[in-house]
Scaffold this motif. Structure first.
Motif, PDB file in Angstrom:
ATOM      1  N   LEU A   1       0.842  -1.484  -0.255  1.00  0.00           N
ATOM      2  CA  LEU A   1       0.101  -0.162   0.064  1.00  0.00           C
ATOM      3  C   LEU A   1       0.819   1.256   0.000  1.00  0.00           C
ATOM      4  N   VAL A   2       0.545   1.925  -0.751  1.00  0.00           N
ATOM      5  CA  VAL A   2       1.298   3.383  -1.090  1.00  0.00           C
ATOM      6  C   VAL A   2       0.767   4.561  -0.459  1.00  0.00           C
ATOM      7  N   GLY A   3       1.237   5.427   0.055  1.00  0.00           N
ATOM      8  CA  GLY A   3       0.702   6.792   0.432  1.00  0.00           C
ATOM      9  C   GLY A   3       0.640   7.793  -0.587  1.00  0.00           C
ATOM     10  N   LEU A   4      -0.176   8.669  -0.756  1.00  0.00           N
ATOM     11  CA  LEU A   4      -0.286   9.667  -1.587  1.00  0.00           C
ATOM     12  C   LEU A   4      -0.458  10.832  -0.852  1.00  0.00           C
ATOM     13  N   LEU A   5       0.634  11.982  -1.109  1.00  0.00           N
ATOM     14  CA  LEU A   5       0.574  13.111  -0.376  1.00  0.00           C
ATOM     15  C   LEU A   5       0.535  14.257  -1.587  1.00  0.00           C
ATOM     16  N   PRO A   6       0.011  15.634  -1.219  1.00  0.00           N
ATOM     17  CA  PRO A   6       0.365  16.749  -2.186  1.00  0.00           C
ATOM     18  C   PRO A   6       1.752  16.849  -2.216  1.00  0.00           C
ATOM     19  N   ALA A   7       2.118  17.140  -3.396  1.00  0.00           N
ATOM     20  CA  ALA A   7       3.757  17.605  -3.677  1.00  0.00           C
ATOM     21  C   ALA A   7       4.302  18.469  -2.597  1.00  0.00           C
ATOM     22  N   GLY A   8       3.504  19.379  -2.243  1.00  0.00           N
ATOM     23  CA  GLY A   8       4.018  20.299  -1.165  1.00  0.00           C
ATOM     24  C   GLY A   8       3.878  19.897   0.365  1.00  0.00           C
ATOM     25  N   HIS A   9       3.387  18.648   0.473  1.00  0.00           N
ATOM     26  CA  HIS A   9       2.980  18.082   2.006  1.00  0.00           C
ATOM     27  C   HIS A   9       4.532  18.269   2.836  1.00  0.00           C
ATOM     28  N   ARG A  10       4.282  18.215   3.938  1.00  0.00           N
ATOM     29  CA  ARG A  10       5.234  18.451   4.935  1.00  0.00           C
ATOM     30  C   ARG A  10       6.143  17.075   5.024  1.00  0.00           C
ATOM     31  N   LEU A  11       5.491  15.810   4.785  1.00  0.00           N
ATOM     32  CA  LEU A  11       6.441  14.845   4.859  1.00  0.00           C
ATOM     33  C   LEU A  11       6.884  14.139   3.464  1.00  0.00           C
ATOM     34  N   ALA A  12       6.386  15.039   2.295  1.00  0.00           N
ATOM     35  CA  ALA A  12       6.626  14.592   0.965  1.00  0.00           C
ATOM     36  C   ALA A  12       7.852  14.167   0.545  1.00  0.00           C
ATOM     37  N   GLY A  13       8.940  15.007   1.163  1.00  0.00           N
ATOM     38  CA  GLY A  13      10.374  14.844   0.928  1.00  0.00           C
ATOM     39  C   GLY A  13      11.200  13.985   1.929  1.00  0.00           C
TER      40      GLY A  13
END
Length: 334
Positions: free
Chosen positions: A202-214
């Protein structure tokens, strides 16, 4: 009861005109031919041959039976040939039922390889998700059903929660638990033969600018407790509620859609976060979103198990066994 071997003897006697000649043609003894003719006459309760001089000819009843025997024996011969073709994989059919993400990833290479080696085997495909696909299998509408289950939750099939948009967390939780109870009777696979194919992460999808994205590493579900959620298919929706409960929170599900591109679009627009199966992302362009590995409360990666199911008797059918083998090969080659 009239037996096919007796009809073959009758045909040989009619063609050759004597028991001894019929014995030579069939490769047996004259007494054996005589015994089989007596057995046939006993089963129909009337004489079938009439002796005339040194030869013999069929009685009226014998001629009638011979007329039908010709068609019966021809039909049996054709049936034997068709069965031999199926057993030898020169013919046969396999009806597949699959959930959409497996239809686009596992089924194409498996079917292509099967057709490449056994072009006489016909394969068809329709799409359905469990528990509907399992009902189709048990109802004789297919030979193989591709399905999935979540090992982190109790039972073979998780809740198919129909969570309305803007429902409260408590309502979402109650919906999932109710659905899980309703499906528990249909979640038993003990009467089926299950071939494990793969663990689909299962893969999490986050908005590109999310605090956990990078971050570059896995994300614990508890870190997303305050987020708005976009839920996927019904089973995935129920499982999301179960996973979040294990992580100590109830998700706020603002959007629910079975359409994976819609899920990606909503996340990309910054309207929430989501968790989707890895197979789903292979058919969708995740533009504008960041993908991250998701860990359950146990610290293990969250996965769903993808399996191929059939009935015990069907598992012995050569074409079905070959299809299961090809599906396993397609999964192992990923």
């Amino acid at each position: 009861m009239i037996e096919a071997r007796h009809l073959r003897v009758l045909r040989a006697v009619a063609r050759t005109g004597s028991f001894s000649a019929a014995a030579r043609e069939l490769g047996c003894t004259q007494p054996a031919i005589s015994q089989q003719m007596k057995a046939l006459e006993k089963s129909v309760d009337t004489p079938l041959v009439v002796r005339s001089g040194r030869g013999m000819q069929l009685s009226e009843a014998g001629r009638v039976l011979l007329k039908h025997a010709t068609g019966i024996l021809a039909g049996l011969s054709a049936a034997e040939e068709e069965v031999a073709a199926i057993a030898g994989l020169r013919a046969g059919r396999v009806r597949l039922v699959s959930f959409p993400t497996a239809s686009s990833t596992l089924v194409p290479p498996a079917v292509a390889r099967l057709r490449g080696t056994h072009p006489g085997v016909r394969v068809s495909l329709v799409e359905a998700e469990p528990p509907e696909s399992l009902a189709m299998l048990r109802g004789g509408e297919c030979e193989v059903a591709l399905a999935f289950r979540y090992p982190q939750a109790p039972g073979s099939v998780l809740a198919t929660a129909s969570v309305p948009a803007h429902s409260t967390p408590r309502e979402a939780r109650a919906e999932a638990n109710l659905e899980a109870q309703q499906l528990s009777a249909g979640a038993d696979w003990s009467d089926l033969v299950a071939t494990p194919l793969l663990d689909d992460p299962l893969v999490g999808l986050l908005p590109a600018g999310h605090r956990l994205a990078g971050r570059g590493g896995p994300v614990e579900l508890a870190e997303l407790a305050e987020e708005q959620w976009i839920a996927g298919c019904p089973q995935c929706r129920g499982h999301l509620v179960e996973l979040c409960a294990g992580a100590g929170f109830e998700p706020r599900i603002d959007f629910a859609t079975d359409d994976y591109p819609a899920v990606v679009g909503l996340v990309a627009a910054g309207l929430g976060v989501a968790v989707l199966p890895g197979l789903a992302l292979e058919s969708v362009r995740p533009d504008g979103v960041a993908t991250v590995a998701v860990h359950a409360a146990s610290g293990a990666p969250a996965v769903r198990q993808v399996v191929a199911l059939t009935l015990p008797d069907l598992a012995e059918v050569p074409a079905v066994a070959l299809m299961l083998e090809r599906l396993s090969g397609a999964a192992a080659g990923r």
